[in-house]
Design an enzyme around this catalytic site. Structure first.
Site, mmCIF file in Angstrom:
data_model
loop_
_atom_site.group_PDB
_atom_site.id
_atom_site.type_symbol
_atom_site.label_atom_id
_atom_site.label_comp_id
_atom_site.label_asym_id
_atom_site.label_seq_id
_atom_site.Cartn_x
_atom_site.Cartn_y
_atom_site.Cartn_z
ATOM 1 N N PRO A 18 1.003 -1.440 0.001
ATOM 2 C CA PRO A 18 -0.182 0.163 0.504
ATOM 3 C C PRO A 18 0.758 1.593 -0.082
ATOM 4 O O PRO A 18 0.873 1.809 0.798
ATOM 5 C CB PRO A 18 -0.724 -0.163 1.306
ATOM 6 C CG PRO A 18 0.147 -0.948 2.058
ATOM 7 C CD PRO A 18 0.966 -1.579 1.239
ATOM 8 N N CYS A 19 1.232 1.483 -1.111
ATOM 9 C CA CYS A 19 1.981 2.507 -0.907
ATOM 10 C C CYS A 19 1.650 3.882 -1.347
ATOM 11 O O CYS A 19 2.275 5.006 -0.726
ATOM 12 C CB CYS A 19 3.358 2.748 -2.407
ATOM 13 S SG CYS A 19 2.457 2.602 -4.140
ATOM 14 N N HIS A 20 0.420 4.251 -1.054
ATOM 15 C CA HIS A 20 -0.617 4.978 -1.248
ATOM 16 C C HIS A 20 -1.095 5.631 0.169
ATOM 17 O O HIS A 20 -1.175 6.788 0.600
ATOM 18 C CB HIS A 20 -1.806 5.419 -1.855
ATOM 19 C CG HIS A 20 -2.719 4.191 -0.857
ATOM 20 N ND1 HIS A 20 -2.604 2.672 -0.536
ATOM 21 C CD2 HIS A 20 -3.579 3.461 0.004
ATOM 22 C CE1 HIS A 20 -3.693 1.615 -0.661
ATOM 23 N NE2 HIS A 20 -4.181 2.500 0.895
#
Length: 192
Positions: A138-140
């Site tokens: 989940p790089c967001h």
């Protein structure tokens, strides 16, 4: 699993794609503005993959991604990733990023510090810009200093970090999106 495959599937934000191989997920593509563009991106990234029905473990990942994009809690931590060819530092960043809970955010610098790579905020940002495992990694949930929710990596299609964080209900006191910066909420006035 044998060989490499991919499929395109429906979500609340559009048609996403996923590619897999014998070792696990090779990549996830969030929707582009049109499905043909999502398919084109998958073909560019994984030209040897054929469109196939997903095996059970990949179907589980698809179901988890679709749930997450509907705003539901979804645990993608057990999804196997094929990190063949991923740089060692990037793999460390991805493994750590997978531990950031839904609704929480950290900055690139905070991730670097937790990896004991102080001063490597730019390297963390570069690693996450190459993230092929959208949502599973989940790089967001990792933002620029100041909390700006900028555009996600190329595999993010037309979706912004801000939109993904909004779907997840992010908004804890320590996390800011660009919306929060532009339209801050006034702190409560002291009673008395």
């Amino acid at each position: 699993m044998s060989g490499r495959g991919y499929t395109v599937f429906d979500t609340a934000v559009g048609r996403c794609g996923i590619a897999w191989g014998e070792l696990g997920v090779l990549g996830v593509q969030l929707p582009e503005s049109r499905e043909i563009e999502t398919r084109r991106r998958l073909y560019q990234l994984f030209p040897e993959a054929r469109e196939l029905r997903p095996p059970p473990d990949i179907q589980g990942a698809i179901d988890g991604i679709a749930a997450l994009l509907r705003g539901k809690t979804s645990d993608l931590s057990e999804v196997r990733l094929d990190m063949t060819g991923v740089r060692p530092f990037d793999a460390r960043v991805y493994d750590f990023t997978r531990t950031i809970p839904r609704g929480e955010t950290l900055t690139y610098g905070e991730v670097a510090a937790r990896l004991k790579a102080t001063g490597a905020a730019h390297s963390v940002a570069q690693a996450l810009s190459r993230n092929p495992f959208m949502l599973i990694v989940p790089c967001h949930r990792v933002l620029e200093a100041g909390g700006y929710a900028d555009r996600i990596s190329p595999n993010g299609g037309s979706i912004s970090k801000r939109r993904l964080l909004s779907i997840e209900g992010a908004g804890s006191p320590g996390s800011k999106t660009l919306f929060d910066v532009l339209l801050p909420v006034a702190p409560p006035r002291p009673q008395g």
